[in-house]
Design a protein around this motif. Sequence first.
Motif, PDB file in Angstrom:
ATOM      1  N   ASN A 464     -65.647 158.371  59.903  1.00  0.00           N
ATOM      2  CA  ASN A 464     -64.305 158.969  59.127  1.00  0.00           C
ATOM      3  C   ASN A 464     -63.414 159.451  60.102  1.00  0.00           C
ATOM      4  N   PRO A 465     -62.539 158.614  60.741  1.00  0.00           N
ATOM      5  CA  PRO A 465     -61.833 159.003  61.478  1.00  0.00           C
ATOM      6  C   PRO A 465     -60.477 159.801  60.719  1.00  0.00           C
ATOM      7  N   CYS A 466     -59.667 160.370  61.760  1.00  0.00           N
ATOM      8  CA  CYS A 466     -58.709 161.074  61.163  1.00  0.00           C
ATOM      9  C   CYS A 466     -57.734 160.212  61.620  1.00  0.00           C
ATOM     10  N   PRO A 467     -56.644 159.704  60.639  1.00  0.00           N
ATOM     11  CA  PRO A 467     -55.793 158.491  60.912  1.00  0.00           C
ATOM     12  C   PRO A 467     -54.592 158.864  61.653  1.00  0.00           C
ATOM     13  N   THR A 468     -54.401 160.093  61.896  1.00  0.00           N
ATOM     14  CA  THR A 468     -53.288 160.463  62.682  1.00  0.00           C
ATOM     15  C   THR A 468     -53.790 160.987  64.314  1.00  0.00           C
ATOM     16  N   PRO A 469     -53.118 160.011  65.466  1.00  0.00           N
ATOM     17  CA  PRO A 469     -53.855 160.253  66.517  1.00  0.00           C
ATOM     18  C   PRO A 469     -53.626 161.864  67.243  1.00  0.00           C
ATOM     19  N   PRO A 470     -54.236 162.390  67.901  1.00  0.00           N
ATOM     20  CA  PRO A 470     -54.221 163.678  68.741  1.00  0.00           C
ATOM     21  C   PRO A 470     -53.038 163.313  69.681  1.00  0.00           C
ATOM     22  N   ARG A 471     -52.569 164.530  69.946  1.00  0.00           N
ATOM     23  CA  ARG A 471     -51.657 164.543  71.225  1.00  0.00           C
ATOM     24  C   ARG A 471     -52.495 165.049  72.534  1.00  0.00           C
ATOM     25  N   ILE A 472     -52.354 164.171  73.357  1.00  0.00           N
ATOM     26  CA  ILE A 472     -53.211 164.322  74.722  1.00  0.00           C
ATOM     27  C   ILE A 472     -52.274 164.605  75.955  1.00  0.00           C
ATOM     28  N   ARG A 473     -52.522 165.920  76.643  1.00  0.00           N
ATOM     29  CA  ARG A 473     -51.815 166.133  77.832  1.00  0.00           C
ATOM     30  C   ARG A 473     -52.867 165.952  78.935  1.00  0.00           C
ATOM     31  N   ASP A 474     -52.533 164.952  79.821  1.00  0.00           N
ATOM     32  CA  ASP A 474     -53.661 164.420  80.723  1.00  0.00           C
ATOM     33  C   ASP A 474     -52.918 164.785  82.051  1.00  0.00           C
ATOM     34  N   ASP A 475     -53.710 165.708  82.998  1.00  0.00           N
ATOM     35  CA  ASP A 475     -53.117 165.992  84.228  1.00  0.00           C
ATOM     36  C   ASP A 475     -53.642 165.025  85.421  1.00  0.00           C
ATOM     37  N   GLY A 476     -54.233 164.156  85.040  1.00  0.00           N
ATOM     38  CA  GLY A 476     -54.833 163.159  86.011  1.00  0.00           C
ATOM     39  C   GLY A 476     -55.752 163.688  86.885  1.00  0.00           C
ATOM     40  N   ALA A 477     -56.232 164.866  86.775  1.00  0.00           N
ATOM     41  CA  ALA A 477     -57.483 165.606  87.508  1.00  0.00           C
ATOM     42  C   ALA A 477     -58.623 165.809  86.842  1.00  0.00           C
ATOM     43  N   GLY A 478     -58.637 165.179  85.482  1.00  0.00           N
ATOM     44  CA  GLY A 478     -59.812 165.492  84.816  1.00  0.00           C
ATOM     45  C   GLY A 478     -59.566 166.522  83.621  1.00  0.00           C
ATOM     46  N   ASN A 479     -58.452 167.106  83.711  1.00  0.00           N
ATOM     47  CA  ASN A 479     -58.114 168.114  82.628  1.00  0.00           C
ATOM     48  C   ASN A 479     -57.237 167.460  81.466  1.00  0.00           C
TER      49      ASN A 479
END
Length: 522
Positions: A464-479
């Motif tokens: 039952n996925p949410c059709p709208t993707p989340p926003r992701i801020r990825d710092d490239g160091a695992g966070n």
Amino acid sequence: MRKEAFPRTDWPRVVVTTDPELDDLNSMIRLLTHAAEIDLCGLVYAGSRFHYTGDPARGIAPHRWPAPGARLHIDEAIDAYARVEDTLRVHDPRFPTAAHLRSLVRMGNVATEGEMDEITPGSTLIADLLRETALTPDGATGAGGALLDAARPLFIQAWGGISTLARALRTVEEELGGRADWPVLKQRVLDRVVLSSFGEQDSTLASYIRPCWPGLEHREVATRTWGYTTRDVLLPADLELVGAQWTREHISSRGPLGAAYRVWGDGRRMAADFDAEDYFGESGKTEAQLREEGYQVWCPVQEPGAFISEGDTSNFTLLIPNGLHSWEDATFGGWGGRQVPHPELPDTLTSDMRFTLPGLPQPDYPPLVVDHAADGSAPPEYHMTRWWRALQNEFAARLAWSVTPRYEDANHPPAVVVEHPDGGSGLVRSVRPGEVVTLTATATDPDGDHVLLRWWAYPEAGPNPCPTPPRIRDDGAGNAVVTVPAEARPGQAIHVIVEGTDTGTPPLTRYQRVVLDVVDAA
């Protein structure tokens, strides 16, 4: 059919049934390189509409079956494994002995297509597992509190026909069906057993299993990605991984297991007699020349040494413990592709095979399984092709293990961990619409390699996925800082993947999947 995912602590048992198609040999070789981390309980020869031994008593001739006395493909793969098992255990001591693997081999129902009257050694092995499954209560534990094997999930894979499993189910029904508690026993089988298959290669799923065992989960994992026409769907950047140069360097030249692997133009044949569809071993001939010799050229001829097919690999790659947990729920997606409910069959989840095997009708519905790339495009079979490079690198590394007697001279996969802020598991979390969540992953590598971490959303994943993707801020160091869509509704879930790839040769990848369960905003 199952209404919720398997608990991720209940690691599954696995039985493979397989016919003597060349792609089954190749898939078997790859499977054995993962034998340290898949709980194999049976390796069973099966018939199909494409391969059977025949039955002289009934006037049925053999069809595309190896010559009498020929070494069959499971045994051929184990023979190669036996020559490298000690070296493999340098890299993972859990690799079983070849003797143990041989103890799992049985002959199933192979006389003709759909034959399920005869009780065979293969059907008996499966029936014994099913019977024990039925008779073992939920949560039953043994010494030390460990869950009994028979209470764990059982994945029965049909790389060929399904008749051996059908015979086993009938045996259990005949033996236990008269008991007063039969409904309870049958439900345990339905709750714990999953059938996966590459297509329906005989009639018994339709004629017996679906009508007599409604509720038995069937995962249809067929894809072009692993089949003979893989070049039609692979991402352009990955086409090199099916070419002759890459295949020779990373597979064919890698010891006994690599040498046993079938490639274009290798001079080998599948059946005892001439098979008009089996021209893969021929070399130096054009398609026109092959047709003149009587072959039906249904797949474009490739350069000698190139990849042919591993059609059944998607059956077992969903079980590899890589952090994606895709065996728990067919809709999660992972190295075995992603499946969704079939539009017509209530107990079947499908990878939506968009091509026809000989004699099978083309589906008349639009594609059901569509994954989108980061740029918004939807490449064909991206639910499977997105993992192709990681899987090929994994195979190359494991074949390298088989010929590398020192641990430090080979590459090994990293470990990726996600922690909850309170120190507990961070893999399933409750979130509210609009909430901002911080996720932190760490990685370690047994070889001391640097591990590159990347977070990404898998908006299509889950029941039952949410059709709208989340926003992701990825710092490239695992966070990663993840913003749950304001449009998310209670009961929906958002799957977020962290991917860790090491800098070894070849680079190896592991994952963790975080499931954000959306709850009421109140």
